[in-house]
Design a protein around this motif. Structure first.
Motif, short mmCIF file in Angstrom:
data_model
loop_
_atom_site.label_atom_id
_atom_site.label_comp_id
_atom_site.label_asym_id
_atom_site.label_seq_id
_atom_site.Cartn_x
_atom_site.Cartn_y
_atom_site.Cartn_z
N HIS B 334 0.81 -1.23 0.00
CA HIS B 334 0.00 0.00 0.00
C HIS B 334 0.84 1.27 0.00
O HIS B 334 0.35 2.33 -0.39
CB HIS B 334 -0.98 -0.02 1.17
CG HIS B 334 -2.13 -0.94 0.93
ND1 HIS B 334 -3.14 -0.63 0.05
CD2 HIS B 334 -2.39 -2.17 1.40
CE1 HIS B 334 -4.01 -1.63 0.02
NE2 HIS B 334 -3.58 -2.58 0.83
N GLN B 363 4.78 -4.10 6.68
CA GLN B 363 3.58 -3.25 6.63
C GLN B 363 2.83 -3.16 7.95
O GLN B 363 2.47 -2.07 8.38
CB GLN B 363 2.60 -3.77 5.56
CG GLN B 363 3.03 -3.59 4.14
CD GLN B 363 1.88 -3.77 3.17
OE1 GLN B 363 1.23 -2.80 2.76
NE2 GLN B 363 1.59 -5.00 2.79
N ASN B 364 2.59 -4.30 8.60
CA ASN B 364 1.73 -4.25 9.80
C ASN B 364 2.30 -3.42 10.95
O ASN B 364 1.57 -2.59 11.51
CB ASN B 364 1.35 -5.66 10.23
CG ASN B 364 0.25 -6.24 9.35
OD1 ASN B 364 -0.87 -5.73 9.31
ND2 ASN B 364 0.61 -7.26 8.58
N PHE B 367 1.73 0.18 10.05
CA PHE B 367 0.35 0.65 10.24
C PHE B 367 -0.02 0.71 11.72
O PHE B 367 -0.83 1.55 12.12
CB PHE B 367 -0.64 -0.22 9.46
CG PHE B 367 -0.83 0.23 8.03
CD1 PHE B 367 -1.82 1.13 7.70
CD2 PHE B 367 0.01 -0.24 7.03
CE1 PHE B 367 -1.99 1.56 6.39
CE2 PHE B 367 -0.16 0.18 5.71
CZ PHE B 367 -1.17 1.09 5.39
N ASP B 368 0.59 -0.15 12.55
CA ASP B 368 0.39 -0.01 14.01
C ASP B 368 0.83 1.39 14.45
O ASP B 368 0.13 2.06 15.20
CB ASP B 368 1.22 -1.06 14.78
CG ASP B 368 0.70 -2.48 14.59
OD1 ASP B 368 -0.46 -2.64 14.17
OD2 ASP B 368 1.47 -3.41 14.86
N ARG B 371 -1.61 4.08 13.16
CA ARG B 371 -2.84 4.20 13.94
C ARG B 371 -2.57 4.89 15.28
O ARG B 371 -3.34 5.76 15.70
CB ARG B 371 -3.48 2.83 14.17
CG ARG B 371 -4.76 2.93 15.01
CD ARG B 371 -5.55 1.65 15.06
NE ARG B 371 -4.78 0.54 15.62
CZ ARG B 371 -5.28 -0.65 15.84
NH1 ARG B 371 -6.56 -0.91 15.55
NH2 ARG B 371 -4.54 -1.61 16.33
N PRO B 383 0.60 5.89 4.06
CA PRO B 383 1.38 4.68 4.40
C PRO B 383 2.88 4.89 4.23
O PRO B 383 3.67 4.36 5.02
CB PRO B 383 0.85 3.64 3.41
CG PRO B 383 -0.53 4.10 3.08
CD PRO B 383 -0.46 5.60 3.08
N TYR B 423 -5.92 1.42 5.08
CA TYR B 423 -6.26 1.31 6.51
C TYR B 423 -7.36 0.29 6.73
O TYR B 423 -7.34 -0.47 7.71
CB TYR B 423 -6.65 2.68 7.08
CG TYR B 423 -5.46 3.57 7.38
CD1 TYR B 423 -4.87 3.58 8.64
CD2 TYR B 423 -4.92 4.39 6.40
CE1 TYR B 423 -3.78 4.39 8.93
CE2 TYR B 423 -3.82 5.21 6.67
CZ TYR B 423 -3.27 5.20 7.93
OH TYR B 423 -2.17 6.00 8.21
N TYR B 426 -5.77 -2.99 6.66
CA TYR B 426 -5.03 -3.18 7.91
C TYR B 426 -5.98 -3.53 9.06
O TYR B 426 -5.77 -4.52 9.78
CB TYR B 426 -4.24 -1.91 8.23
CG TYR B 426 -3.77 -1.81 9.66
CD1 TYR B 426 -2.78 -2.64 10.17
CD2 TYR B 426 -4.33 -0.86 10.52
CE1 TYR B 426 -2.35 -2.55 11.48
CE2 TYR B 426 -3.91 -0.76 11.84
CZ TYR B 426 -2.92 -1.60 12.31
OH TYR B 426 -2.51 -1.49 13.62
N LEU B 431 -3.41 -7.24 5.69
CA LEU B 431 -2.10 -6.81 5.18
C LEU B 431 -1.07 -7.93 5.33
O LEU B 431 -0.95 -8.53 6.40
CB LEU B 431 -1.60 -5.58 5.92
CG LEU B 431 -2.26 -4.24 5.62
CD1 LEU B 431 -1.43 -3.12 6.22
CD2 LEU B 431 -2.44 -4.03 4.12
N ASP B 433 2.86 -9.13 5.55
CA ASP B 433 4.21 -8.65 5.82
C ASP B 433 5.16 -9.40 4.92
O ASP B 433 5.31 -10.62 5.03
CB ASP B 433 4.58 -8.87 7.30
CG ASP B 433 3.89 -7.84 8.18
OD1 ASP B 433 3.42 -6.82 7.63
OD2 ASP B 433 3.80 -8.07 9.39
#
Lengths: 454, 454
Positions: B334, B363-364, B367-368, B371, B383, B423, B426, B431, B433
């Motif tokens: 993303h 990725q994860n 995104f953690d 957020r 992203p 998002y 996610y 998503l 990794d």
């Protein structure tokens, strides 16, 4: 270096108090009436869904209400917002007018809505409430309340008008990122929702319906209150930070505003922007205030000034306001935030008293103005905001004809980053310009409640 | 009143000149090589696709390049951008570190990209060019160039990486609002595109492929030039307005930055942010510079430092840079803006010389961090930008363990308003990794061109 494009304020210039227009009205605001008894409402009648602090703000005659530090410290994440001079738009219009806009799109939610969401979340948290329930049209209010609840550790339940839920999925994502639970309204979760779905399973929903669901949710859960993003006095009160900042900024620019413009859904961004300037007019200064609405939902320009319910199901108090009738369901235009059947009572009174003007535009000319704005100023406005831009463009155009060097100021209430599907429809020529027949509007007004002796 | 959240500058503080790091490099930048002859490139070799003013900026050893007033007057629509103190993030991390971020998301296109787009459009217009062709990954560059071309009355053709074209349709809308023509790449419009589609009709596209198409378009049309959104020296040069402003703002805040962080795709937002601070380090000041990339496209952390083509088809000059090989097609993550097989030669040299650090995240965890940032600071990052946030969060976490009161500053290169589908993925746990095996990367590097005598 040529003159500046932005007039910024320091965080220390953030207003210390909200401005309450009630003591300055030409006549007192008529009371809300109980939906069942039709008798004037007391504070107790609202205590099932609102905290007492907000009920007091709803009814107070105090001119200035101090802004709590906890609220100002959240405001300071994005406030004071810039006042911008639209020099490139002026040049494109070849107008002698000076055009300014107050940029409320810089908030995390992308609109003016957090100004009251943060205040409401704070007062509810302080009152020991655990969850807030609300409705949202375009999603601007829902995302603002989701943001505010997140800051104060409150749960947030959002009933989102179905047509917007599907037209604008990204505002739903935004609410979820901030931790809210979001449902397309009408839902099967409330009696109000179930009744509407039984009658019309294909309904696109409306703000009135979503309000019924959120109010029912709050009224039927002890730890839950209701939160409204517009219409009510305390909401307009919180939005006056916009006009109070703009007033300071115009003074810094050495300007006396001739025309102040905003779009009108429930009326909160418009009122928050212009109310601090109304006393100037009452004292005799030259000021024109223009509220702009869509022809698809012409509450101020073609509605009645009468007592009506704030919602569709008739659960809310009766409010004396400009209304198309609480059963009126506007078509699914892209300015979803302007699809409300009524208007704020404070705004309605001032329109009725001819202190504030109103006008309506169809979608395509509004998007023409929005595109011109995006091509000159760069930023892409929300369809709601584009209504104000269209009026500013028209007023600046009049100045070109008359040669008058007027100062035109509008409230840039939100950005269009989550409304680009609407721009696609516009660019593809798929937008309908909706003009209601008198018969349609008469029909809707027939369902107004009959208030005896008024 | 507690301390401020924003450090703003006046429009008069807008830098008068861009900073060119070339004279300050520990060793001179090796020349670009002609793709056919493999001989060092001269200005003439680039004149088919670039105006001479930009070619000179690409090669000059002048430390300061004056910013034309026409460019500064466009910058002033949104610049200087705020430097923000992430007080709520600091509190959530319970860290003694002070975290600041330079907010480039306030531009009309929502990222740092217009800083160079506006400059490139200006110099091309001045050279009598009628149209610009370019590629775009996530759409941030394409929308920036569409905006800039609109301001200077140039036509704009954008080849958009197919996976992003469909993942992020709203950036396409934005480009169209500003008047650009946008095509999902690879297209049937160019030889490069047709060849790729013949081999792999289902390809998700890549920045390298889209570059081939845009370069071919420009090279085969007399009135058309090519415009690149990253990698090249003149692009990084234009982006130094970001770091130059940040330096002034940190000084105003009385801060000496210990760690400066940015995400790296081609390297322009990172370089524009940190290069103005590099001389401090060369003079012995404590400065750490951390470039952050996705594990799905680990050019700096796992790529070779070698001569390679900038594009997939081998049309561009050969550049000594960190690269995964020009045939490497990263998966459709993303953070589309970070899916480039190479890196800016200036950045690559400084990483090779160990003056700049690099690190990669999946990725994860990214995104953690995104957020957490959205829940504390309010605003929702792109992203790409979230990679920088993740590194800042980790560094601040280390300070919590060591008790060190470090000053951590990152470049908030863009907002995530057009990335909310990412998002959603996610939040729904969809998503992946992505970590490449050594064999996959070795395979891609086998296709590096062999440069004799180097």
């Amino acid at each position: 270096m040529t003159e500046s494009y932005k007039i910024n304020l320091d965080e220390t210039d953030l207003p210390q108090a909200w401005y309450n227009i009630q003591p300055d009205l030409p006549k007192p605001l008529p009371p809300y009436l109980h939906p069942a008894t039709r008798q004037p409402l007391g504070p107790k009648d609202l205590s099932a869904i609102f905290p007492m602090a907000l009920i007091e703000q709803e009814m107070t005659q105090e001119r200035w209400i101090a802004i709590p530090d906890e609220v100002r410290n959240i405001y300071r994440l994005w406030r004071p917002t810039p006042l911008r001079r639209a020099r490139r738009l002026e040049a494109a219009l070849n107008t002698p007018a000076r055009i300014y806009y107050k940029d409320e799109s810089v908030s995390p939610a992308g609109s003016h809505k957090p100004n009251t969401a943060v205040a409401q979340a704070y007062y509810n948290k302080a009152a020991g409430i655990r969850r807030l329930a609300t409705e949202t049209g375009a999603g601007q209010w829902g995302s603002a309340l989701a943001l505010a609840c997140n800051f104060f550790g409150l749960e947030c339940t959002v009933y989102m008008v179905k047509v917007s839920y599907y037209q604008k999925p990204y505002r739903r994502s935004l609410m979820q990122i901030w931790g809210a639970a979001v449902y397309p309204s009408p839902t099967e979760l409330t009696n109000a929702g179930r009744q509407i779905l039984a009658k019309d399973p294909e309904t696109s929903g409306s703000l009135g319906i979503a309000i019924s669901e959120a109010v029912e949710d709050a009224a039927t859960h002890e730890d839950t209150n209701y939160s409204l993003g517009s219409v009510l006095n305390h909401v307009l009160l919180h939005q006056t930070v916009v006009g109070l900042e703009a007033k300071k900024q115009l003074a810094l620019a050495g300007e006396e505003p001739d025309i102040l413009i905003g779009c009108v859904g429930g009326g909160s961004n418009f009122a928050g922007f212009v109310f601090p300037f109304v006393p100037d007019k009452l004292k005799g200064k030259e000021r024109r205030f223009i509220g702009v609405e869509p022809t698809a939902c012409p509450t101020l320009t073609r509605g009645a000034y009468a007592y009506d319910f704030g919602d569709t199901a008739g659960l809310t108090p009766l409010i004396l306001m400009h209304t198309l009738g609480h059963s009126f369901v506007p078509p699914g235009i892209h300015a979803g935030g302007l699809r409300y059947h009524g208007d704020a009572p404070l705004l309605s009174l001032l329109v009725h008293e001819k202190i504030i003007e109103a006008r309506a535009y169809a979608q395509n000319p509004v998007f023409d103005a929005a595109r011109l704005f995006a091509r000159t100023e760069g930023i892409v406005p929300a369809p709601e905001t584009a209504h104000a831009i269209k009026a500013a463009v028209d007023e600046a155009g009049r100045c070109r004809e008359t040669g008058e060097e007027k100062c035109v100021v509008f409230n840039y209430s939100g950005h269009g980053h989550f409304d680009l599907a609407a721009y696609d429809a516009y660019l593809e020529g798929k937008l309908e310009d909706m003009e209601h027949s008198d018969e349609v509007l008469r029909q809707a007004l027939r369902e107004l409640p009959q208030i005896h002796g008024r």
